[in-house]
Design a protein around this motif. Sequence first.
Motif, PDB file in Angstrom:
ATOM      1  N   PHE A 153       0.851  -1.191   0.000  1.00  0.00           N
ATOM      2  CA  PHE A 153       0.000   0.000   0.000  1.00  0.00           C
ATOM      3  C   PHE A 153       0.886   1.241   0.000  1.00  0.00           C
ATOM      4  N   ASP A 205      -6.947  -0.729  -2.457  1.00  0.00           N
ATOM      5  CA  ASP A 205      -8.190   0.023  -2.587  1.00  0.00           C
ATOM      6  C   ASP A 205      -8.775   0.187  -1.188  1.00  0.00           C
ATOM      7  N   LEU A 206      -8.898   1.415  -0.724  1.00  0.00           N
ATOM      8  CA  LEU A 206      -9.436   1.651   0.620  1.00  0.00           C
ATOM      9  C   LEU A 206     -10.961   1.531   0.600  1.00  0.00           C
ATOM     10  N   ASN A 207     -11.411   0.324   0.266  1.00  0.00           N
ATOM     11  CA  ASN A 207     -12.836   0.006   0.288  1.00  0.00           C
ATOM     12  C   ASN A 207     -13.262  -0.236   1.738  1.00  0.00           C
ATOM     13  N   ARG A 226     -10.801  -0.355   5.014  1.00  0.00           N
ATOM     14  CA  ARG A 226     -10.954   0.672   6.049  1.00  0.00           C
ATOM     15  C   ARG A 226     -11.110   0.023   7.423  1.00  0.00           C
ATOM     16  N   TRP A 254      -9.289   9.549   3.221  1.00  0.00           N
ATOM     17  CA  TRP A 254      -9.307   8.145   2.803  1.00  0.00           C
ATOM     18  C   TRP A 254      -9.381   8.034   1.289  1.00  0.00           C
ATOM     19  N   ASN A 255     -10.232   8.841   0.688  1.00  0.00           N
ATOM     20  CA  ASN A 255     -10.385   8.794  -0.769  1.00  0.00           C
ATOM     21  C   ASN A 255      -9.129   9.291  -1.476  1.00  0.00           C
ATOM     22  N   SER A 259      -6.286   6.470  -1.360  1.00  0.00           N
ATOM     23  CA  SER A 259      -6.567   5.131  -1.884  1.00  0.00           C
ATOM     24  C   SER A 259      -5.836   4.920  -3.206  1.00  0.00           C
ATOM     25  N   GLN A 275      -7.478   4.423  -6.787  1.00  0.00           N
ATOM     26  CA  GLN A 275      -8.207   5.542  -7.385  1.00  0.00           C
ATOM     27  C   GLN A 275      -7.303   6.609  -7.998  1.00  0.00           C
ATOM     28  N   THR A 285      -8.685  -6.125  -4.184  1.00  0.00           N
ATOM     29  CA  THR A 285      -8.192  -4.763  -4.400  1.00  0.00           C
ATOM     30  C   THR A 285      -7.179  -4.712  -5.541  1.00  0.00           C
TER      31      THR A 285
END
Length: 366
Positions: free
Chosen positions: A201, A225-227, A231, A265-266, A269, A272, A308
């Motif tokens: 990450f 991916d911080l899905n 999280r 967070w978004n 990630s 994204q 992810t």
Amino acid sequence: MKILSSGVLRGPVAGLVGLAAVAGTLGMFGPAAPVAHAATPPPHFADGFGLTVVSQPKWRDGNRRTFTFKVKSDQVPAYSVLPGQVSGEHTVMVTLPAGYDGGAATRYPVNYTLHGAPEYPEAPRNQVITERATKGVPLITVTPNGGSRGWYSNWVNPGALGRQNWETFHLDQLIPLVDANLKTIAGKKGRAVSGHSMGGFGAFLYAEHRPELFSYVGSFSSGLDLNPEMRAAVVGSELMPAYGTPTVAADAIFGSPVWPLDTVWNKQSPAQHIKALRGMGVAMYTGDGGNLTVDPVMAVAENRVRQTALTTAARLRAEGIPYRFADYRDGSAWAKGCNGKHSQQACLQADMNDFVKLIMKRFARS
């Protein structure tokens, strides 16, 4: 095993994940087999770039390829520690190529490889994996302390710990310190970043935030991916004593994970923000957990981080960015002893072996 590259995605993803499922684990293994000695004694490091060297390099063993040293950083003056760690002192592990000579003109590319959570940078298996993957390879490998729950980020609400600027520590302080004290090829053309689990990450995060620093990025079984599942894993790492003491608040690293307060967070990630990787070499490695009833925590953890990686691969393909994706499922066709679960040394060894070959090809063309 399937090797997917720029555009081939197939196969279902199954299974549920618990709060702690995406955790890395410590694997304690014996020393690597003897190899040719590097220079003796190990290099001496001078202070600089906001870092104070509090312990000069010491060889890890009689092979004299790998040493550790310790620094203090004003960007992370204290941190949550695992047993045996001293808050504020950061261990950095370095593996040199055989024949390294600080007095010679030869310079070497560097792979910064980031450890998982909760783990020590100098964990014996990290040394074994690195030394085996780089045997006979003209490459320096640096494994810095990323904290037991640092997440390779500049924290939003660090609280009583004080500044937790892990990204600034590594990119603006440690990299120039290494370049100033070792015979490196300083600059993008001679530098890669990789990591396992939390470290992968961090590798993608660093490559996306500072693409001018790296020519190749690699992820080994990492949540990219911080899905909602990821999280939950990050929040769990903040609250659980197994990830170091003292524990921290649930919003310490990235702020609140709940919409509409989840802006950071978004932004953080990796899946994204892959456009920043254009022109860089990209590699991802993951299993699917194999039989989910055997070692279920590690099986489910790998199963979910694989999802992810699939998400990241789809976005890379949509942007036309080439990548290598070793999707080795249950691991049986990837490496002897690899079972497709999270944090398995045999799987990680095969991942690093492959990644080193990739980056050396890129470095040779630079």
